[in-house]
Scaffold this motif. Structure first.
Motif, PDB file in Angstrom:
ATOM      1  N   GLY A   1       0.744  -0.915  -0.047  1.00 14.68           N
ATOM      2  CA  GLY A   1       0.055  -0.108   0.056  1.00 14.68           C
ATOM      3  C   GLY A   1       0.846   1.281  -0.094  1.00 14.68           C
ATOM      4  O   GLY A   1       0.564   2.415  -0.809  1.00 14.68           O
ATOM      5  N   TRP A   2       1.777   1.285   0.929  1.00 15.34           N
ATOM      6  CA  TRP A   2       2.689   2.425   0.799  1.00 15.34           C
ATOM      7  C   TRP A   2       3.294   2.461  -0.491  1.00 15.34           C
ATOM      8  O   TRP A   2       3.254   3.877  -0.960  1.00 15.34           O
TER       9      TRP A   2
ATOM     10  N   PHE B   1       2.471   1.814  -3.705  1.00 24.48           N
ATOM     11  CA  PHE B   1       1.491   2.221  -4.682  1.00 24.48           C
ATOM     12  C   PHE B   1       0.792   3.628  -4.325  1.00 24.48           C
ATOM     13  O   PHE B   1       0.673   4.357  -5.423  1.00 24.48           O
ATOM     14  N   GLU B   2       0.698   4.025  -3.271  1.00 26.78           N
ATOM     15  CA  GLU B   2      -0.206   5.118  -2.790  1.00 26.78           C
ATOM     16  C   GLU B   2       0.990   6.200  -2.964  1.00 26.78           C
ATOM     17  O   GLU B   2       0.628   7.207  -3.120  1.00 26.78           O
ATOM     18  N   ALA B   3       2.449   5.947  -2.984  1.00 27.83           N
ATOM     19  CA  ALA B   3       3.477   6.891  -2.887  1.00 27.83           C
ATOM     20  C   ALA B   3       3.715   7.153  -4.333  1.00 27.83           C
ATOM     21  O   ALA B   3       4.427   8.252  -4.905  1.00 27.83           O
TER      22      ALA B   3
ATOM     23  N   ASP C   1       0.469  -1.117 -10.665  1.00 29.75           N
ATOM     24  CA  ASP C   1      -0.582  -0.122 -10.002  1.00 29.75           C
ATOM     25  C   ASP C   1      -2.001  -0.159 -10.411  1.00 29.75           C
ATOM     26  O   ASP C   1      -2.977   0.024  -9.571  1.00 29.75           O
TER      27      ASP C   1
ATOM     28  N   TRP D   1      -3.668  -2.509  -8.210  1.00 36.23           N
ATOM     29  CA  TRP D   1      -3.832  -2.173  -6.795  1.00 36.23           C
ATOM     30  C   TRP D   1      -5.133  -1.791  -6.148  1.00 36.23           C
ATOM     31  O   TRP D   1      -5.549  -2.513  -5.137  1.00 36.23           O
ATOM     32  N   PRO D   2      -6.167  -1.179  -6.704  1.00 39.12           N
ATOM     33  CA  PRO D   2      -7.404  -1.002  -6.111  1.00 39.12           C
ATOM     34  C   PRO D   2      -8.106  -2.298  -5.982  1.00 39.12           C
ATOM     35  O   PRO D   2      -8.619  -2.232  -4.728  1.00 39.12           O
TER      36      PRO D   2
ATOM     37  N   LYS E   1      -6.506  -4.035  -3.135  1.00 38.68           N
ATOM     38  CA  LYS E   1      -6.604  -3.159  -1.821  1.00 38.68           C
ATOM     39  C   LYS E   1      -7.853  -3.828  -1.292  1.00 38.68           C
ATOM     40  O   LYS E   1      -8.235  -3.969  -0.245  1.00 38.68           O
TER      41      LYS E   1
END
Length: 242
Positions: free
Chosen positions: A139-140, A142-144, A195, A198-199, A202
């Motif tokens: 999570g870190w 992809f969200e970065a 990426d 990722w949704p 998640k």
């Protein structure tokens, strides 16, 4: 799921390289906290859960360590190195530090980052904290702003290959004779998530980590591997039927 990946040459407009993880980044979830690995803080605490379990070092290029002092010196070397950010993993259930993982091969210009040096003590293995620790790192990344999150392991390490697939990493093949580790040849199995996936990943992790997904005995109702199967573009053929 086994699929065929379509080669992608789409434009990447307004690309900005993401930040590099550093020694100030702390990742906290429901079941686990990841703190930047510091010898003075973590070495003695982390050494104990591994005592008597030398097999957990079999596929790593270092270890086992014969004393807490030797383990401390190794962590000090890691602290002084560059290009890799290690984390100590605290299991909220036990309140103890029980494992280590790291970001490595960090390439912001390409938007690529790898998770590795994963070493979970028997106390941490197969726990919600273990799964969440890797979810927090994914999570870190992809969200970065990273576009690609890699997992590589010794091709002989069936447990690591199974874990990668369960967590939603797609199989990308084996690099033959990629290294010599502890005097033995190492073929390296490659996995990655990107990426665009990722949704959905998640969401799968959110369902699996929800306390409602577990009964009174701690048994899961929904399998994470079943949920990530819908996202993976290719599965590891060596794990068929497992």
């Amino acid at each position: 799921m086994t699929g065929i990946y379509q080669i992608n040459d789409a434009p990447v407009p307004n690309w900005t390289p993401p930040p590099v993880p550093d020694a100030t980044t702390i990742l906290t979830g429901q079941y686990a906290t990841l703190e930047p690995l510091v010898a003075d803080t973590h070495a003695a605490l982390l050494y104990q859960p591994f005592v008597g379990h030398d097999h957990v070092w079999d596929f790593l290029p270092y270890g086992p360590f014969s004393s807490s002092a030797q383990y401390y010196r190794w962590i000090r070397e890691i602290e002084m190195g560059e290009g890799t950010q290690f984390y100590a993993i605290k299991n909220h259930t036990s309140g103890a530090f029980e494992g280590v993982a790291s970001f490595l091969r960090i390439a912001p210009e390409a938007g690529s980052i790898e998770v590795g040096h994963i070493n979970f003590s028997p106390a941490l293995q197969k726990t919600r904290a273990a799964t969440e620790a890797l979810y927090l790192m994914m999570g870190w990344a992809f969200e970065a702003g990273y576009r690609r999150f890699e997992w590589k392991c010794n091709a002989m390490n069936a447990g690591s290959r199974r874990a990668a697939q369960r967590l939603g990493f797609s199989y990308e093949g084996v690099f033959r004779q990629a290294a010599v580790v502890k005097g033995r040849n190492r073929d390296t199995a490659w996995f990655a998530a990107i990426d665009a996936e990722w949704p959905a990943l998640k969401e799968a992790f959110g369902v699996w980590l929800n306390p409602a997904n577990f009964d009174a005995q701690g048994r899961q109702n929904e399998s994470l591997a079943d949920m990530t199967r819908l996202v993976r573009v290719a599965d590891d053929p060596t794990l068929a039927g497992s």
